[in-house]
Every structure is written in structure tokens, then in C-alpha cells.
Write a protein that holds these residues in place. Structure first.
Motif, PDB file in Angstrom:
ATOM      1  N   TRP A  38     -22.534 -24.310 -15.610  1.00 37.44           N
ATOM      2  CA  TRP A  38     -21.270 -23.724 -16.080  1.00 37.44           C
ATOM      3  C   TRP A  38     -20.133 -24.730 -16.041  1.00 37.44           C
TER       4      TRP A  38
ATOM      5  N   ALA B 112     -20.150 -26.964 -19.126  1.00 36.86           N
ATOM      6  CA  ALA B 112     -19.745 -26.307 -20.377  1.00 36.86           C
ATOM      7  C   ALA B 112     -18.254 -26.021 -20.380  1.00 36.86           C
ATOM      8  N   THR B 113     -17.702 -25.639 -19.221  1.00 40.62           N
ATOM      9  CA  THR B 113     -16.272 -25.317 -19.190  1.00 40.62           C
ATOM     10  C   THR B 113     -15.420 -26.581 -19.239  1.00 40.62           C
TER      11      THR B 113
ATOM     12  N   VAL C  58     -13.057 -24.297 -25.145  1.00 44.36           N
ATOM     13  CA  VAL C  58     -14.134 -23.302 -25.163  1.00 44.36           C
ATOM     14  C   VAL C  58     -13.920 -22.268 -24.058  1.00 44.36           C
ATOM     15  N   LYS C  59     -14.075 -21.017 -24.424  1.00 40.22           N
ATOM     16  CA  LYS C  59     -13.951 -19.922 -23.460  1.00 40.22           C
ATOM     17  C   LYS C  59     -15.341 -19.399 -23.128  1.00 40.22           C
ATOM     18  N   LEU C  60     -15.582 -19.191 -21.840  1.00 37.50           N
ATOM     19  CA  LEU C  60     -16.879 -18.687 -21.377  1.00 37.50           C
ATOM     20  C   LEU C  60     -16.801 -17.186 -21.100  1.00 37.50           C
TER      21      LEU C  60
ATOM     22  N   LEU D 218     -20.061 -18.122 -25.788  1.00 40.00           N
ATOM     23  CA  LEU D 218     -18.975 -19.098 -25.723  1.00 40.00           C
ATOM     24  C   LEU D 218     -18.176 -18.972 -27.010  1.00 40.00           C
TER      25      LEU D 218
ATOM     26  N   VAL E  48     -18.373 -25.683 -29.839  1.00 37.01           N
ATOM     27  CA  VAL E  48     -19.125 -24.601 -29.186  1.00 37.01           C
ATOM     28  C   VAL E  48     -20.586 -25.017 -29.021  1.00 37.01           C
TER      29      VAL E  48
ATOM     30  N   ALA F 299     -20.700 -27.549 -26.128  1.00 37.21           N
ATOM     31  CA  ALA F 299     -20.570 -26.875 -24.825  1.00 37.21           C
ATOM     32  C   ALA F 299     -21.872 -26.181 -24.455  1.00 37.21           C
ATOM     33  N   ARG F 300     -22.515 -25.568 -25.438  1.00 36.42           N
ATOM     34  CA  ARG F 300     -23.763 -24.863 -25.136  1.00 36.42           C
ATOM     35  C   ARG F 300     -24.868 -25.845 -24.750  1.00 36.42           C
TER      36      ARG F 300
END
Ligand code: ADP
Ligand code: MG
Length: 391
Positions: A330, A333-334, A339-341, A358, A372, A375-376
Motif C-alpha cells: 500500500w 501505491a500511495t 492516486v486515491k486508494l 484506485l 493509475v 500505482a497498481r
């Protein structure tokens, strides 16, 4: 009549049938505006229940429990369209149900839904009702192959579907859909898939979030891009079809229309969902009023909120498969700042199960999509950026 007089105001309690992530995000929107939320489903410690004021656990066919639940709230809505019709009818004795049980009845059954659309003169894929393997063979002769067999009820995320390429597949396809009432649909060699999430208020006002592009993997939504990069005329046609559907169904609430856009620029309606939709999750972060707040406003008889999208966005689903080598990273990715989780509080990560998503917000949809996806990827990459080898 002024809409205000019918409004269910903050401080009131909303009942949600179903307890998944759609109810969870609805509950977040509702609680933010000072409403109380009760949720009803057969499960415990659910995505919605974790956020709601009260989580009622009972089977959907326990109609006494449903009536008791509906008596304790000002209005009932749903986040899951496979709630049985009798459940919605039982709830309607004690509180308004929005959208109505009639909308639920049509949209929870592919055959009724497609028949409604065809009768309304709206473009749908060629389809036939199938009740046996021999009817399947006959339907395939009429429609042609390849085709897709779908169970009439209880399908979601590509479940209850089988692709048919040749007559040799008839028997296995019939078994795959559970040897029950099904629909055979012509296979559409689409250019793209798009959807329109729309809302209609108690007094008939209509609003929508434009066209969103959707990319699926194995029949499950993978990525949504908003706005969709399709010609303005296509967007207008899709919105007009959505408007007609919400009006003809007399929807009070949110409804999503999924479309295929064929190679000739023609739209075909794939299916309807009478509730907020996975392809509208970006609105939680990118729009003045999210699809969940819009659902709240419509079912409470409040005025519709602005649907203005503040920035291009892309959403990527997080399926249980990402957990196969342990907890995703996490923190990595954050670290992608735009990007919002979102995680749904589900404790068991099964392959294909929607665990979260995301959303990236950027100056262009291309940038949002790239962010996105980056981040993934970081969720399952080690510190060198390479994918972890399964243990
Ligand atoms: N007739 C079709 N032709 C081509 N692809 C299809 C067809 N029907 C479904 N699909 C693919 O499978 C996905 C899931 O099917 P859908 O009918 O929307 O069921 P679900 O209720 O599981 O979302 C679609 O979004 C599309 O990618
Ligand atoms: Mg679908």
C-alpha cells in the motif's frame, strides 16, 4: 408540488438492502451529510455494515425481518439488484423503496430487461430465450456464432456466462449457466465499451456523468476512463438513450447503462444496473457530487447535486488476485501522489473478488490512466520494480 415538502432530511435514517462496497460508499456519503444508515443482508461485518450505524444480519427471505428493518427507516434503497422481488415488496409496506420494486424486477433479469429495451425501440444485441440444450441449438442457428449464453438471473462480474464458438460448446455452456433459464446473445465485436451513470429525482429531473470508457478482463471491469475518448455525437446518443431508459422505467435513483460501441459507431445497450456502478467510482473523487451522494439525494427527494467533473480521471479495480503473494504494498501505491486508494474492508481476498480500487486524477485522461496503472503495478512489485515471484 415543491420537492422540498417530500424531502427526507439529514438526521433521518436510510435503509440499504445489500451490504457490499456500493452500500459502503453510499453510507459514507450519507453519514457525511448527517444521515443515519441501516444495512440489511445475510452477512456479518460487511463492507457496508462496517460504516453503517446498524447492520442487520438476516436472510433476504425472512420477510418479518425485512418489514421490521423497513419500519425503522425513512426510505429504503438497494446497492445490489439481486435482492429478491418479495424482499423489496415486503419493505415497501413500511417505507418508500427507491428505485421501486418494479425497476428492480425488470433489471435483475436479463430477459425482462432486454425485452423492455427492445419494446422501447432501443438498440440491443440480438437475443433469444433459452430453456434447454435443444432450444440453445435452435437459438444459435437463428443468431449465429460466436455467441454468449448468460443466465437470466443472478449474473455479475461475468459470472453465469459462457462463450459459444461451435455446436460442440452447447452442452458445456448450458451446464456452465446452471441449466436454468438463459439468454443467448450475439457476440458483439465492439470497438469499445462505454457506460453512462445517470440519476433521476423524485420530481423527474435528469442528470448524468457523461460517457465513461470501460475495459474488462475476463468479464470483470478492470479500468474506467472518464471522460471516454469518443466523439461528442456518441456521448449525446448514449445520454439520450440513458434519459429515455430512466424516464420509461420511472426511476427515482441512480441507474447505469452499459453500452457496446460497434465498429460503425453504433451503440447497443448491453445491460442496466439500477444503482451506482463500478464505472462511476471515479465520481467519488473527481466530481462535485459523487454517484453515491446523488443516489442519496434522489432517494431522499433532495435536489440533484452538480455533476461537474473537476478533473479527468481513471479508475483501476483491485481484485483479490493481487493478494496471492501476500498483502499488497500500500505504501508504494500511495506514493503516486494523484492516486486515491479505496479499500472495501473485505477480509478474504479471492481471485476475481473486488477488494478495492484506485482512482487517479490528472490533467489528461492519458496521464490519469498511466498513473493509475503505475500505482497498481507498484502494489505487487518489489523495491527494484520487478514483479514478485510467487512463493
Ligand atoms: N454480447 C457480447 N459481445 C461481446 N462481449 C460481451 C457480450 N456480452 C458480454 N460481453 C463482455 O462481458 C462483460 C460482462 O458482461 P455483462 O453482460 O455486462 O455481465 P455482468 O453482469 O457480469 O457485468 C461485458 O462488459 C463485455 O466485456
Ligand atoms: Mg456488465
Amino acid at each position: 408540488m415543491s420537492i422540498d415538502r417530500k424531502a427526507i432530511l439529514p438526521g433521518s435514517t436510510i435503509g440499504v438492502l445489500g451490504s457490499g462496497q456500493l452500500g459502503r460508499m453510499f453510507a459514507m456519503a450519507a453519514r457525511r451529510m448527517g444521515y443515519r444508515v441501516h444495512t440489511f443482508s445475510p452477512d456479518e461485518d460487511t463492507p457496508t455494515g462496517q460504516v453503517a450505524d446498524v447492520e442487520v444480519t438476516a436472510p433476504y427471505d425472512d420477510l418479518d425481518a425485512v418489514r421490521k428493518f423497513a419500519s425503522s427507516v425513512s426510505v429504503v434503497t438497494f446497492e445490489f439488484e439481486n435482492v429478491p422481488g418479495e424482499t423489496a415488496a415486503a419493505a415497501a409496506c413500511c417505507a418508500p423503496v427507491r428505485p421501486s420494486g418494479d425497476v428492480l424486477h425488470i433489471t435483475q433479469h436479463r430477459l425482462r430487461e432486454k425485452t423492455f429495451l427492445a419494446k422501447a425501440g432501443l438498440p440491443v444485441t440480438a437475443f433469444r430465450r433459452v430453456m434447454s440444450v435443444s432450444e440453445l441449438a435452435e437459438a444459435a442457428r437463428q443468431i449465429g456464432l460466436p455467441a454468449i449464453l448468460k443466465s437470466a438471473g443472478f449474473g455479475y462480474d461475468g459470472k453465469g456466462q459462457a462463450r459459444i464458438y461451435s455446436p460442440a460448446d452447447f452442452e458445456s455452456a448450458w451446464q456452465a449457466v446452471g441449466e436454468t433459464e438463459a439468454v443467448l446473445e450475439a457476440f458483439v465485436d465492439f470497438e469499445r465499451e462505454i457506460s453512462v451513470v445517470a440519476a433521476r429525482s423524485l420530481d423527474g429531473q435528469f442528470t448524468h456523468y457523461g460517457a465513461v470508457e470501460n475495459r474488462h478482463e475476463n468479464g470483470i471491469l478492470d479500468i474506467s476512463i472518464a471522460p471516454a475518448g469518443v466523439p461528442e455525437q456518441v456521448v449525446q446518443n448514449a445520454v439520450e438513450i440513458a434519459r429515455e431508459i430512466l424516464e420509461k422505467l420511472d426511476v427515482t435513483g441512480v441507474l447505469c447503462v452499459e453500452f457496446f460501441l460497434d465498429k460503425n459507431g453504433r451503440l447497443l445497450v448491453n445491460e442496466l444496473a439500477p444503482r451506482p456502478h463500478n464505472s462511476g467510482h471515479f465520481t467519488f473523487d473527481a466530481n462535485i457530487t459523487s454517484q453515491f451522494e446523488q443516489q442519496l439525494r434522489t432517494v431522499c427527494g433532495l435536489p440533484l447535486g452538480s455533476v461537474v467533473q473537476l478533473t479527468p480521471a481513471a479508475m483501476a479495480n483491485l481484485l483479490g488476485d493481487l493478494w496471492q503473494d501476500g498483502e499488497p504494498d500500500w505504501a508504494a501505491a500511495t506514493a503516486v501522489a494523484d492516486v486515491k486508494l479505496h479499500l472495501y474492508g473485505k477480509s478474504i481476498a479471492r481471485p476475481g473478488r473486488k477488494m478495492g480500487h484506485l482512482t487517479a486524477l490528472a490533467r489528461t485522461t492519458e496521464q490519469a490512466l498511466a498513473d493509475v496503472q503505475r500505482a497498481r503495478r507498484k502494489l505487487t512489485a518489489d523495491s527494484c520494480g520487478t514483479k514478485t515471484v510467487p512463493r
